[in-house]
Scaffold this motif. Structure first.
Motif, short mmCIF file in Angstrom:
data_model
loop_
_atom_site.label_atom_id
_atom_site.label_comp_id
_atom_site.label_asym_id
_atom_site.label_seq_id
_atom_site.Cartn_x
_atom_site.Cartn_y
_atom_site.Cartn_z
N PRO A 21 0.83 -1.21 0.00
CA PRO A 21 0.00 0.00 0.00
C PRO A 21 0.86 1.27 0.00
O PRO A 21 1.88 1.31 0.68
N ARG A 23 1.95 5.13 0.71
CA ARG A 23 1.83 6.12 1.78
C ARG A 23 2.15 7.49 1.21
O ARG A 23 2.99 7.63 0.31
N ALA A 33 -7.62 6.92 10.63
CA ALA A 33 -7.78 5.57 10.10
C ALA A 33 -9.26 5.21 10.11
O ALA A 33 -10.03 5.71 10.93
N VAL A 76 -2.38 2.98 13.34
CA VAL A 76 -3.59 3.09 12.52
C VAL A 76 -4.58 1.99 12.90
O VAL A 76 -5.80 2.24 12.94
N TRP A 77 -4.10 0.78 13.18
CA TRP A 77 -5.01 -0.31 13.55
C TRP A 77 -5.67 -0.06 14.90
O TRP A 77 -6.87 -0.30 15.06
N ALA A 80 -8.32 2.65 14.23
CA ALA A 80 -9.46 2.15 13.46
C ALA A 80 -10.36 1.26 14.33
O ALA A 80 -11.59 1.39 14.29
N GLN A 97 -7.22 -8.68 11.51
CA GLN A 97 -6.54 -7.79 10.58
C GLN A 97 -6.20 -8.54 9.29
O GLN A 97 -5.64 -9.63 9.34
N GLU A 100 -3.92 -3.32 4.72
CA GLU A 100 -4.24 -1.90 4.57
C GLU A 100 -4.31 -1.52 3.10
O GLU A 100 -3.70 -2.18 2.26
N GLU A 103 -2.91 5.02 1.53
CA GLU A 103 -3.26 6.18 2.34
C GLU A 103 -3.84 7.26 1.43
O GLU A 103 -3.35 7.47 0.31
N VAL A 114 -5.64 6.14 6.58
CA VAL A 114 -5.24 4.78 6.20
C VAL A 114 -6.44 3.87 6.41
O VAL A 114 -6.93 3.72 7.53
N PRO A 115 -6.97 3.25 5.34
CA PRO A 115 -8.06 2.28 5.47
C PRO A 115 -7.49 0.92 5.90
O PRO A 115 -6.57 0.39 5.26
N CYS A 116 -8.01 0.39 6.99
CA CYS A 116 -7.58 -0.90 7.54
C CYS A 116 -8.66 -1.93 7.24
O CYS A 116 -9.80 -1.80 7.71
#
Length: 193
Positions: A21, A23, A33, A76-77, A80, A97, A100, A103, A114-116
């Motif tokens: 991913p 950044r 997130a 970020v996790w 989120a 998890q 990701e 960003e 950041v999409p988790c």
């Protein structure tokens, strides 16, 4: 659970790892997130969106994934999952998890997001925080890849014309950062329309 039930998770992890991913270059924007929860129901992959409360000061009434700004020292996790727990009652102990997405910079919010992507067990146990969320909306991912439900609309943002993707799902419009996240997820899955 059998390996068969885990196969979509393993495949998704691979798709989110390669390529890695992206950044954004470092800047002073606040880090945020969102959690992109995925689950299987009737042999289909689904996600959960929220309709943000009309009482909120920002992004009121918009469709969004649960999430928000990170607190001091949070990953970020952690952020989120905290936000998903606060907004829709998802138990962090039941969130697996997966990976990701790229960003994204929020054009209106000024956040770096950041999409988790995570797996959650079905049936998904939720509890709405009515101060923040009006509704939880389950959506099958295939609905986002139906070209009849997609509109690419020209909009003027800060004097610059840009194309904005809008998904028309169940009488609702999914646009902005949420639509960009959905589009990125579908591209990673090979489902983009």
């Amino acid at each position: 659970m059998s390996d068969e039930k885990h196969s979509w998770i393993i495949e998704m992890r691979g798709r989110l790892r390669t390529p890695a991913p992206q950044r954004l270059p470092h800047n002073d924007a606040r880090q945020a997130a969102v959690l992109v929860p995925l689950y299987v129901d009737t042999n289909e992959l689904w996600t959960l969106l929220t309709k943000r409360s009309e009482q909120l000061p920002h992004h009121k009434g918009q469709m969004a994934f649960p999430g928000g700004g990170l607190e001091e020292g949070e990953s970020v996790w952690e952020g989120a999952m905290r936000e998903a727990h606060e907004e829709i009652g998802l138990d962090p102990q039941k969130v697996l998890q997966i990976g990701e997405l790229d960003e994204l910079a929020g054009m209106a919010s000024g956040f770096r997001v950041v999409p988790c992507v995570a797996a959650v067990p079905y049936p998904v146990e939720t509890e709405i925080n009515e101060d923040e969320i009006d509704e939880i909306v389950p959506v099958p991912l295939r609905a986002f890849s139906d070209s009849r439900l997609i509109e690419d609309r020209a909009v003027l943002i800060d004097g610059v014309e840009r194309m904005m993707r809008v998904y028309h799902i169940g009488g609702r419009q999914v646009w902005g950062m949420t639509a960009r996240i959905v589009q990125t997820l579908l591209q990673r899955m090979g489902l983009a329309a």
